[in-house]
Design a protein around this motif. Structure first.
Motif, PDB file in Angstrom:
ATOM      1  N   SER A  33       0.899  -1.159  -0.054  1.00  0.00           N
ATOM      2  CA  SER A  33      -0.027   0.123   0.029  1.00  0.00           C
ATOM      3  C   SER A  33       0.948   1.294   0.100  1.00  0.00           C
ATOM      4  N   THR A  34       1.986   1.269   0.354  1.00  0.00           N
ATOM      5  CA  THR A  34       3.051   2.281   0.490  1.00  0.00           C
ATOM      6  C   THR A  34       3.906   2.514  -0.541  1.00  0.00           C
ATOM      7  N   PRO A  35       3.927   3.192  -1.721  1.00  0.00           N
ATOM      8  CA  PRO A  35       4.679   3.356  -2.571  1.00  0.00           C
ATOM      9  C   PRO A  35       6.220   3.573  -2.062  1.00  0.00           C
ATOM     10  N   ALA A  36       7.033   2.802  -2.770  1.00  0.00           N
ATOM     11  CA  ALA A  36       8.554   2.757  -2.260  1.00  0.00           C
ATOM     12  C   ALA A  36       9.267   4.095  -2.691  1.00  0.00           C
ATOM     13  N   ALA A  37       8.573   5.054  -3.124  1.00  0.00           N
ATOM     14  CA  ALA A  37       9.548   6.075  -3.538  1.00  0.00           C
ATOM     15  C   ALA A  37       9.282   7.382  -2.572  1.00  0.00           C
ATOM     16  N   VAL A  40       8.763  11.274  -4.122  1.00  0.00           N
ATOM     17  CA  VAL A  40       7.678  11.750  -4.874  1.00  0.00           C
ATOM     18  C   VAL A  40       6.375  11.636  -4.105  1.00  0.00           C
ATOM     19  N   ALA A  41       6.751  11.706  -2.627  1.00  0.00           N
ATOM     20  CA  ALA A  41       5.512  11.368  -1.833  1.00  0.00           C
ATOM     21  C   ALA A  41       4.228  11.918  -2.160  1.00  0.00           C
ATOM     22  N   PRO A  42       3.943  13.098  -2.360  1.00  0.00           N
ATOM     23  CA  PRO A  42       2.726  13.547  -2.468  1.00  0.00           C
ATOM     24  C   PRO A  42       1.894  13.168  -3.616  1.00  0.00           C
ATOM     25  N   SER A  43       2.589  13.004  -4.855  1.00  0.00           N
ATOM     26  CA  SER A  43       1.951  12.629  -5.955  1.00  0.00           C
ATOM     27  C   SER A  43       1.481  11.278  -5.906  1.00  0.00           C
ATOM     28  N   VAL A  44       2.415  10.551  -5.328  1.00  0.00           N
ATOM     29  CA  VAL A  44       2.109   8.926  -5.300  1.00  0.00           C
ATOM     30  C   VAL A  44       0.893   8.828  -4.288  1.00  0.00           C
ATOM     31  N   ALA A  45       1.164   9.814  -3.242  1.00  0.00           N
ATOM     32  CA  ALA A  45      -0.006   9.433  -2.300  1.00  0.00           C
ATOM     33  C   ALA A  45      -1.404   9.740  -2.984  1.00  0.00           C
TER      34      ALA A  45
ATOM     35  N   LEU B  25      25.236   2.228   5.061  1.00  0.00           N
ATOM     36  CA  LEU B  25      24.012   2.848   5.801  1.00  0.00           C
ATOM     37  C   LEU B  25      22.660   2.778   5.243  1.00  0.00           C
ATOM     38  N   LEU B  26      22.695   2.452   3.891  1.00  0.00           N
ATOM     39  CA  LEU B  26      21.561   2.606   2.855  1.00  0.00           C
ATOM     40  C   LEU B  26      20.579   1.876   3.537  1.00  0.00           C
ATOM     41  N   PRO B  27      20.736   0.686   3.766  1.00  0.00           N
ATOM     42  CA  PRO B  27      19.182  -0.170   4.359  1.00  0.00           C
ATOM     43  C   PRO B  27      18.633   0.674   5.265  1.00  0.00           C
ATOM     44  N   ALA B  28      19.415   1.007   6.314  1.00  0.00           N
ATOM     45  CA  ALA B  28      18.926   1.581   7.545  1.00  0.00           C
ATOM     46  C   ALA B  28      18.442   3.067   7.065  1.00  0.00           C
ATOM     47  N   LEU B  29      18.965   3.801   6.294  1.00  0.00           N
ATOM     48  CA  LEU B  29      18.736   5.090   5.834  1.00  0.00           C
ATOM     49  C   LEU B  29      17.107   4.826   5.180  1.00  0.00           C
ATOM     50  N   ALA B  30      17.261   4.055   4.137  1.00  0.00           N
ATOM     51  CA  ALA B  30      15.960   3.624   3.489  1.00  0.00           C
ATOM     52  C   ALA B  30      14.770   3.224   4.107  1.00  0.00           C
ATOM     53  N   LEU B  31      14.986   2.687   5.293  1.00  0.00           N
ATOM     54  CA  LEU B  31      14.182   2.166   6.194  1.00  0.00           C
ATOM     55  C   LEU B  31      13.669   3.332   7.043  1.00  0.00           C
ATOM     56  N   TYR B  32      14.585   4.187   7.474  1.00  0.00           N
ATOM     57  CA  TYR B  32      14.268   5.516   8.132  1.00  0.00           C
ATOM     58  C   TYR B  32      13.408   6.154   7.357  1.00  0.00           C
ATOM     59  N   LEU B  33      13.867   6.440   5.919  1.00  0.00           N
ATOM     60  CA  LEU B  33      13.134   7.452   5.215  1.00  0.00           C
ATOM     61  C   LEU B  33      11.631   6.737   4.850  1.00  0.00           C
ATOM     62  N   VAL B  36       9.881   6.416   8.739  1.00  0.00           N
ATOM     63  CA  VAL B  36       9.757   7.603   9.560  1.00  0.00           C
ATOM     64  C   VAL B  36       9.246   9.084   8.960  1.00  0.00           C
ATOM     65  N   LEU B  37      10.237   9.273   7.878  1.00  0.00           N
ATOM     66  CA  LEU B  37      10.292  10.637   7.214  1.00  0.00           C
ATOM     67  C   LEU B  37       9.092  10.664   6.283  1.00  0.00           C
ATOM     68  N   PHE B  38       9.053   9.610   5.304  1.00  0.00           N
ATOM     69  CA  PHE B  38       8.062   9.593   4.372  1.00  0.00           C
ATOM     70  C   PHE B  38       6.394   9.620   5.244  1.00  0.00           C
ATOM     71  N   PRO B  39       6.174   9.053   6.126  1.00  0.00           N
ATOM     72  CA  PRO B  39       5.000   9.030   6.826  1.00  0.00           C
ATOM     73  C   PRO B  39       4.703  10.586   7.273  1.00  0.00           C
ATOM     74  N   VAL B  40       5.809  11.168   7.833  1.00  0.00           N
ATOM     75  CA  VAL B  40       5.716  12.544   8.508  1.00  0.00           C
ATOM     76  C   VAL B  40       5.192  13.450   7.487  1.00  0.00           C
ATOM     77  N   VAL B  41       5.987  13.422   6.327  1.00  0.00           N
ATOM     78  CA  VAL B  41       5.527  14.214   5.007  1.00  0.00           C
ATOM     79  C   VAL B  41       4.191  13.720   4.646  1.00  0.00           C
ATOM     80  N   GLN B  42       3.850  12.570   4.632  1.00  0.00           N
ATOM     81  CA  GLN B  42       2.685  12.105   4.351  1.00  0.00           C
ATOM     82  C   GLN B  42       1.593  12.807   4.892  1.00  0.00           C
ATOM     83  N   ALA B  43       1.779  12.613   6.257  1.00  0.00           N
ATOM     84  CA  ALA B  43       0.748  13.250   7.250  1.00  0.00           C
ATOM     85  C   ALA B  43       0.708  14.704   7.044  1.00  0.00           C
ATOM     86  N   ALA B  44       1.625  15.598   6.832  1.00  0.00           N
ATOM     87  CA  ALA B  44       1.523  16.935   6.515  1.00  0.00           C
ATOM     88  C   ALA B  44       0.730  17.050   5.381  1.00  0.00           C
TER      89      ALA B  44
END
Lengths: 460, 310
Positions: A33-37, A40-45, B25-33, B36-44
């Protein structure tokens, strides 16, 4: 030496890269359900939200095909208590036995867990084929979001076997999205022994008698009424009934429809609650009480009355110390009429449980739904007291005199208002619950309650 | 292997090191992004919409959700409650934990048992603590009959049903659960302070209080600051126990920001509004954490960095 090091470093790099590739593969397939990029968060969402994930829908297992092809029907329900849980499971097994290619996959969830899981699932586009529904506002929102299946034509051949009033709760804008398996009506459950102890010979037919009986119970040292302040909805039903009795069915329907609750009936209902409050009728600690605690108070014979639906006897028994409740001391009467009110004694507030049909449901899922609501299976709902089946021809299976009374009330209903916190959107339902508990707690006024609900409706 | 010359490998050496590091670092960074960060941006992003979580995201309303939140009594009460818990924790819970830690730092028989007993509540899960206390605090249950039994019947309250008292009840329970954690933290700090320092102060003629105030307490500073930090962040994110005990009631009197957010998003299907509350909660935590790092924890961190470089 150094050259060898470089090669091994490169080899390690290859190793790291392949591990990374695996990890990414795992990530992207795991999070369907979560796009892996992230970048490009907003547009994908937005695109995920805009189209209910057609690719996922295509991957759904419920694809009708040749008769013998194996089919799995995903069924989510919330009947976690016995005997209902086993009855549901046996019905699913019986269907599987008759149709070996169809597997009914049950997911049994507790009420709140179900709501949370369903919300996530519906967003991701992985809609269960059949799932618990109460009709009303939530079902309407699901229908608007396109996650439900229009089953109007599919059930045309057997819809007449179901009580039409109950069926209509699962229709929205003329389209049928589900069917009920339980439909009842809220009324007043009372303890006959405690009534006798207080010298009350017959259940009250009018609100004035009700208030007089509350005083008599108080005088006899008995707690007259149980409500559940933490969960709010039990007292909301009492308030709804007062509004309905004072203003009448059309008036209440008009308030729900228009969102204007600044009406005489709404305010007058609040005034009557204040009259009731003045008698100090509720159990100690009612402000923080949960519904199981309310049911336990009734089931242990500590409280004389509760305003509740058809499930009350089962829940009272389940939460009582003896696990049996108060047995034959339990009685039921319809909510009393209010002097000068426009509502009839036969107008009701009710609702029940049903099954909504997800957008990807196979013909097998619908066939199972029909099987589930056959007279034979629906009778089991009635004989086990887990609900009151709306299937015509199952009425005689209700042997409990109290449930017969509820059933008679449902049958005679001149108007039926679905529970207000379900007829409206969830946010609106919460607003109604929160506004009305304020008046029972003595923290709000009738006018404020009506204004708060009106404001909530305007914010929708 | 022997064919490979030394030159390229030398050229490769530095980049390889950084490439390797970043790849690790990438795997941890990818998971973090991703988590953590992606959902924050998504919520905003969601917080700018009026959205019930089901329909398409079309109803863009700008910052209106934030306006609604700030104008809502329910949410401002929630913020006040969070702040109240932060203040009470700092004013009462931490000093109490410090007092116990100092007591238990001395030598006396049964010390280990006391340490264990005081730490035990922290081991319980929040949900279990919540359920146990809900039962104890029922009208007429153990707490009430206990108070009546010792002649303190006048103190009996509707502990969880009284809008004016519910937060006090909850604060006491939260403190009961977490004082042991802070006590152990501070105890560890105390044990890192050489006893000789206090002894020297005592020999120089300082009183016990003076020795504690001017020698032990300053040396305990780093631990105390971490303890305060954890307490504040915990108080801002308060959810589990209150959800179990009161669900934010009665009449929303015990709402916290996290409870208001959960109710809006998952109970009321107001995903947009709920996201706005989540963003506000996030900003709260972020501002508090950054300010605290900048103004309070800085000297501790700086000390550590200097030592590392030196």
């Amino acid at each position: 030496m150094t050259g060898g090091q470089a090669v091994t470093t490169r080899l390690r790099l290859v190793g790291v890269l392949s591990v990374m590739a695996l990890l990414f593969g795992a990530c992207s397939s795991g999070a369907t359900s979560t796009p892996a990029a992230p970048s490009v968060a907003p547009s994908v969402a937005a695109s995920v939200a805009a189209s209910p994930a057609p690719s996922v829908a295509a991957a759904s297992p419920a694809e009708p095909s040749a008769a013998a092809a194996p089919v799995t029907v995903e069924w989510w329900h919330i009947t976690t208590n016995e005997p209902g849980k086993t009855i549901f499971h046996n019905i699913a097994e019986a269907y599987h036995a008759a149709h070996p290619n169809v597997t009914i996959h049950e997911t049994v969830l507790e009420n709140d867990a179900f709501k949370t899981k369903l919300a996530t699932s519906l967003q991701s586009g992985e809609v269960p084929d059949l799932f618990q529904s109460w009709g009303g506002g939530i079902m309407a929102a699901q229908a608007d979001a396109g996650v439900l299946k229009d089953i109007t034509a599919d059930i045309a051949s057997w819809k007449d076997t179901i009580n039409p009033g109950a069926l209509s709760i699962y229709a929205y804008k003329g389209v049928q999205y589900g069917v009920p398996w339980d439909m009842g009506m809220i009324g007043v459950w009372y303890n006959k022994a405690l009534f006798a102890k207080a010298g009350i010979s017959a259940p009250p037919a009018t609100w004035d008698d009700f208030l007089a009986d509350v005083s008599k119970l108080k005088a006899a040292g008995i707690v007259p009424l149980a409500i559940a302040g933490k969960e709010m909805w039990p007292s909301m039903h009492l308030w709804t009934y007062l509004t309905l009795r004072i203003g009448g069915g059309d008036n209440l329907a008009q308030m729900v429809q228009s969102g204007n609750w600044n009406t005489d009936a709404c305010k007058a209902a609040g005034d009557q609650v204040l009259k009731l409050n003045a008698l100090d009728p509720y159990q100690p600690g009612f402000k923080g009480a949960t519904y199981p605690q309310e049911a336990a108070a009734m089931g242990n014979g500590k409280v004389a009355m509760e305003v509740m639906g058809q499930w009350a006897p089962a829940v009272e028994a389940d939460n009582s110390t003896s696990k049996k409740g108060i047995g034959t001391d339990l009685g039921w009467f319809p909510f009393p009429t209010v002097a000068g009110g426009k509502g009839a004694a036969t107008d009701g507030v009710g609702g029940g449980n049903g099954i909504a049909v997800g957008k990807n449901a196979s013909p097998e899922a619908l066939d199972f739904l029909k099987f589930f609501n056959s007279v034979e299976n629906a009778t089991k709902v009635n004989t086990s007291n887990i609900g009151l089946s709306p299937v015509i021809g199952t009425e005689s299976a209700v042997t409990d005199p109290n449930l017969q009374a509820v059933l008679a009330g449902r049958g005679k209903a001149t108007f039926m208002q679905l529970y207000l916190d379900q007829a409206t959107s969830p946010a609106m339902g919460t607003a109604i619950n929160e506004a009305t508990i304020g008046i029972f707690d003595g923290a709000s006024t009738p006018a404020k309650v009506c204004q708060a609900i009106t404001d909530a409706a305007a914010a929708q | 292997m022997s064919v490979t010359s030394a030159r390229p490998s030398v050229e490769w050496k530095r980049p390889t090191k950084w490439v390797t590091i970043s790849l690790f670092l990438l795997p941890a960074l990818a998971l973090y992004l991703l988590f953590v960060l992606f959902p924050v941006v998504q919520a905003a992003y969601y917080s700018l919409y009026k959205w019930n979580g089901l329909q398409p995201l079309t109803d863009f309303i700008g910052l209106k959700n934030y306006g609604t939140a700030l104008a809502s009594n329910t949410f401002t009460t929630a913020v006040t409650n969070n702040v109240l818990i932060v203040v009470l924790s700092l004013a009462l819970q931490i000093p109490f934990s410090l007092f116990l830690a100092v007591l238990l730092n001395g030598r006396f028989p049964g010390r280990a048992i006391f340490r264990l007993v005081f730490f035990l509540p922290y081991v319980l899960s929040e949900a279990i603590t919540g359920i146990v206390f809900t039962l104890l605090l029922q009208p007429g249950a153990l707490v009430d009959s206990g108070l009546n039994g010792v002649g303190l019947g006048g103190f009996v309250h509707d502990w969880l049903g009284d809008t004016g008292f519910v937060m006090i009840t909850l604060f006491i329970i939260i403190s009961w659960k977490y004082f042991g954690f802070h006590m152990v933290l501070l105890l560890a700090g105390l044990q890192g302070i050489p006893r000789e320092l206090e002894e020297a102060a005592l020999i120089d003629g300082a009183g016990r209080w003076q020795a504690f105030r001017f020698v032990t307490l300053p040396l305990l500073g780093p631990t105390l600051r971490v303890s305060v930090f954890l307490s504040m962040i915990g108080a801002l994110q308060l959810f589990d126990m209150i959800w179990v005990m009161t669900a934010g009631g009665p009449l929303n009197a015990s709402n916290t920001m996290a409870i208001a957010m959960f109710k809006a998003g998952l109970k009321n299907n107001q995903m947009g509004y709920g996201s706005a509350l989540a963003v506000i909660l996030f900003m709260f935590g972020l501002v508090v954490a950054l300010a605290y790092q900048r103004f309070v924890l800085r000297r501790d961190v700086e000390g550590a960095v200097t030592a590392f470089n030196g």
